[in-house]
Design a protein around this motif. Structure first.
Motif, PDB file in Angstrom:
ATOM      1  N   UNK A  46     -77.486 -40.034 -36.312  1.00 56.85           N
ATOM      2  CA  UNK A  46     -76.586 -40.165 -35.157  1.00 56.85           C
ATOM      3  C   UNK A  46     -76.270 -41.629 -34.866  1.00 56.85           C
ATOM      4  N   UNK A  47     -77.284 -42.489 -34.937  1.00 56.41           N
ATOM      5  CA  UNK A  47     -77.054 -43.915 -34.663  1.00 56.41           C
ATOM      6  C   UNK A  47     -76.193 -44.534 -35.756  1.00 56.41           C
ATOM      7  N   UNK A  48     -76.381 -44.077 -36.995  1.00 59.55           N
ATOM      8  CA  UNK A  48     -75.554 -44.577 -38.099  1.00 59.55           C
ATOM      9  C   UNK A  48     -74.079 -44.270 -37.848  1.00 59.55           C
ATOM     10  N   UNK A  49     -73.820 -43.063 -37.367  1.00 60.46           N
ATOM     11  CA  UNK A  49     -72.422 -42.699 -37.075  1.00 60.46           C
ATOM     12  C   UNK A  49     -71.803 -43.626 -36.032  1.00 60.46           C
ATOM     13  N   UNK A  50     -72.621 -44.037 -35.080  1.00 61.89           N
ATOM     14  CA  UNK A  50     -72.107 -44.909 -34.007  1.00 61.89           C
ATOM     15  C   UNK A  50     -72.335 -46.386 -34.303  1.00 61.89           C
ATOM     16  N   UNK A  51     -72.882 -46.710 -35.485  1.00 65.20           N
ATOM     17  CA  UNK A  51     -73.171 -48.099 -35.881  1.00 65.20           C
ATOM     18  C   UNK A  51     -73.978 -48.802 -34.789  1.00 65.20           C
ATOM     19  N   UNK A  52     -75.009 -48.098 -34.316  1.00 64.48           N
ATOM     20  CA  UNK A  52     -75.911 -48.689 -33.331  1.00 64.48           C
ATOM     21  C   UNK A  52     -77.327 -48.660 -33.881  1.00 64.48           C
ATOM     22  N   UNK A  53     -78.159 -49.555 -33.391  1.00 69.77           N
ATOM     23  CA  UNK A  53     -79.557 -49.577 -33.840  1.00 69.77           C
ATOM     24  C   UNK A  53     -80.208 -48.215 -33.560  1.00 69.77           C
ATOM     25  N   UNK A  54     -79.967 -47.693 -32.371  1.00 63.82           N
ATOM     26  CA  UNK A  54     -80.514 -46.383 -32.009  1.00 63.82           C
ATOM     27  C   UNK A  54     -79.663 -45.792 -30.901  1.00 63.82           C
TER      28      UNK A  54
ATOM     29  N   UNK B  44     -66.090 -57.221 -19.941  1.00 59.30           N
ATOM     30  CA  UNK B  44     -66.581 -55.854 -20.163  1.00 59.30           C
ATOM     31  C   UNK B  44     -68.035 -55.764 -19.718  1.00 59.30           C
ATOM     32  N   UNK B  45     -68.208 -55.618 -18.409  1.00 59.78           N
ATOM     33  CA  UNK B  45     -69.557 -55.671 -17.834  1.00 59.78           C
ATOM     34  C   UNK B  45     -70.451 -54.547 -18.363  1.00 59.78           C
ATOM     35  N   UNK B  46     -69.911 -53.357 -18.495  1.00 59.86           N
ATOM     36  CA  UNK B  46     -70.742 -52.217 -18.934  1.00 59.86           C
ATOM     37  C   UNK B  46     -71.163 -52.383 -20.391  1.00 59.86           C
ATOM     38  N   UNK B  47     -70.230 -52.802 -21.241  1.00 60.23           N
ATOM     39  CA  UNK B  47     -70.562 -52.977 -22.657  1.00 60.23           C
ATOM     40  C   UNK B  47     -71.538 -54.137 -22.842  1.00 60.23           C
ATOM     41  N   UNK B  48     -71.388 -55.183 -22.032  1.00 55.11           N
ATOM     42  CA  UNK B  48     -72.318 -56.316 -22.104  1.00 55.11           C
ATOM     43  C   UNK B  48     -73.739 -55.850 -21.803  1.00 55.11           C
ATOM     44  N   UNK B  49     -73.892 -54.986 -20.798  1.00 60.23           N
ATOM     45  CA  UNK B  49     -75.234 -54.469 -20.458  1.00 60.23           C
ATOM     46  C   UNK B  49     -75.846 -53.734 -21.636  1.00 60.23           C
ATOM     47  N   UNK B  50     -75.006 -53.022 -22.388  1.00 60.94           N
ATOM     48  CA  UNK B  50     -75.522 -52.243 -23.520  1.00 60.94           C
ATOM     49  C   UNK B  50     -75.443 -53.020 -24.843  1.00 60.94           C
ATOM     50  N   UNK B  51     -75.011 -54.261 -24.792  1.00 69.89           N
ATOM     51  CA  UNK B  51     -74.872 -55.107 -25.988  1.00 69.89           C
ATOM     52  C   UNK B  51     -74.057 -54.371 -27.058  1.00 69.89           C
ATOM     53  N   UNK B  52     -72.938 -53.794 -26.607  1.00 71.22           N
ATOM     54  CA  UNK B  52     -72.027 -53.125 -27.539  1.00 71.22           C
ATOM     55  C   UNK B  52     -70.644 -53.745 -27.426  1.00 71.22           C
ATOM     56  N   UNK B  53     -69.868 -53.640 -28.474  1.00 70.03           N
ATOM     57  CA  UNK B  53     -68.501 -54.171 -28.428  1.00 70.03           C
ATOM     58  C   UNK B  53     -67.729 -53.539 -27.271  1.00 70.03           C
ATOM     59  N   UNK B  54     -67.850 -52.224 -27.146  1.00 70.62           N
ATOM     60  CA  UNK B  54     -67.179 -51.520 -26.048  1.00 70.62           C
ATOM     61  C   UNK B  54     -67.908 -50.214 -25.802  1.00 70.62           C
TER      62      UNK B  54
END
Lengths: 290, 290
Positions: A46-54, B44-54
């Motif tokens: 699932x994380x691979x699909x979203x390109x996230x660590x987890x 992008x305050x929410x994405x920054x919190x999650x350390x994601x592009x978006x």
């Protein structure tokens, strides 16, 4: 003793070399004729699909007995750890040799992370190093204590960690290097034991984890420092007391105050989650003769 | 004409230099006495919190008229784009000079992304380059067509893009360099116009985007190629027809077949989302005299 070899990719979903490499090896049948059967696992699908660590929790911290025997289904990675335990385990399954493929954003080059549960692991790493002298060997003590990684499913297990590689990126050179390491590891696993012994050096140098340096944070939980530019990219280069370590937001510099050591995982993206700025190791020489 | 300067960080939530730098500049009051008021925005305050592009969609593709005038609240970044339009806009708000802070995983060094809506933008970039000769200037045509970036809120806007930096990582050297670029940009914005003219060279070299090379994928949507090792990290180095470009999973190599050009964003993590392996530019000389 080893009856199956499993190559695992995507334990962290944003480390792309593993998933791509297991697909390639499966497709081109590289090890389909191996005397010990080789299979492949995409771990955090699932994380691979979203390109996230987890998704909810780090899968590579989820192989504890508590989680594997638990029944709480609210965390995706805990469910997935139980599934993987059914596929590769049950833990410990010492008939299986696991090679788990990782990458790091740090300037560590090609490293092998070895747990000292079985002499075989360090021997296999030393064999790789004989063929690829730039490879470094790291002995983790933390895993001994916590036993929470995917590799803890078997006493026979190694992690390959290659960098510097940004998350979400494939690099051809590091991809080819990882494939070369796998081939040497499988060559070694297939050797009769007396041949293994003669193939090895007397001793090997390892970097043994001794300490972790944490980031300071303010009341809002925001970082108030970053790794000092003079330390950036200096993995495996001696860090001595008094050397600049962190650049603080207020303009001051925090120097290293511990014992001399060899830093690794300097400014690793994934370790911001665990608030770790760098890891300190000792360089030790370990005999390979019993 | 310019009555406010806004420095924006975190338009992409996993590019950490911006958020950390605006916090630092606000705290140490670097521009608090500036003749043109300088303010700061974490985009992008929410994405920054999650350390994601978006979270749901790329915020830096969300400033179209359709989205800004729309009422669909299902996508976080579309809601946030409307909020930012209320704060910095309404689009176009040409009393505001926007500096948007980005980073790239590619080996592009320090670059300025310029839209050609106002001569001021290219002049400001040229001024920076005079003080920091390694800085390169990129002229994007795509933004002209789509007008979807945060910078499209004003005709007076520049993006700073620094690399190579993995997502989710702060680097001290690039952080300091970004801060230096900002200081030069603000110096330039504060100059009387005749002083600006005498401070500038006759002409400037720019890299103008002409083409994009896409990744091939299989039926399952998986990548079947990666950037060839001989092209990796060769941003801004001439790419000629017949040179190796992609390493395919089946072992073959795909060569470049377009016109000679200067590739940028080679193997950029964020561009996997858009299936772009690299971007081709032309090197052009542009006069700064009207």
């Amino acid at each position: 003793m080893i009856k199956k070899i499993t190559i695992v990719g995507g334990t962290h979903g944003n480390e792309l070399i593993g998933p791509y490499l297991i697909r390639k090896l499966e497709q081109d049948g590289s090890f389909s004729q191996s005397a010990i059967p080789v299979d492949y696992l995409l771990a955090n699908t699932a994380a691979y699909k979203e390109v996230r660590r987890f998704i909810d929790a780090d899968l590579n911290r989820s192989f504890t007995d508590d989680i594997l025997n638990g029944h709480d289904d609210s965390i995706y990675e805990h469910r997935r750890a139980r599934e993987i335990n059914r596929i590769l385990g049950p833990k410990p399954n010492n008939e299986r040799f696991i090679i788990d493929l990782h990458s790091t954003t740090t300037n560590m080059g090609m490293t092998l992370l070895v747990r000292d549960h079985a002499a075989f692991n360090l021997q296999a790493a030393a064999f790789v190093q004989q063929h690829m002298p730039a490879v470094k060997i790291i002995m983790s003590d933390r895993d001994n204590q916590l036993s929470c990684t995917l590799n803890s499913l078997s006493d026979y297990a190694l992690a390959i960690e290659v960098g510097p590689l940004p998350n979400g990126v494939l690099r051809h050179d590091q991809f080819a290097e990882t494939e070369a390491v796998i081939k040497h590891l499988i060559d070694f696993a297939l050797m009769p034991q007396e041949e293994q012994n003669t193939a090895l050096p007397e001793s090997v140098e390892i970097f043994k984890v001794t300490d972790r340096i944490l980031y300071p944070r303010d009341d809002e939980g925001e970082l108030t420092a970053m790794v000092h530019h003079s330390l950036q990219d200096k993995d495996f280069q001696e860090l001595k007391p008094g050397m600049a370590m962190l650049q603080n937001r207020d303009g001051t510099v925090t120097n290293y105050e511990g014992k001399s050591g060899y830093p690794i995982f300097i400014n690793e993206a994934a370790y911001y989650y665990e608030n770790t700025a760098l890891v300190i190791t000792n360089l030790e020489t370990v005999s390979l003769r019993s």
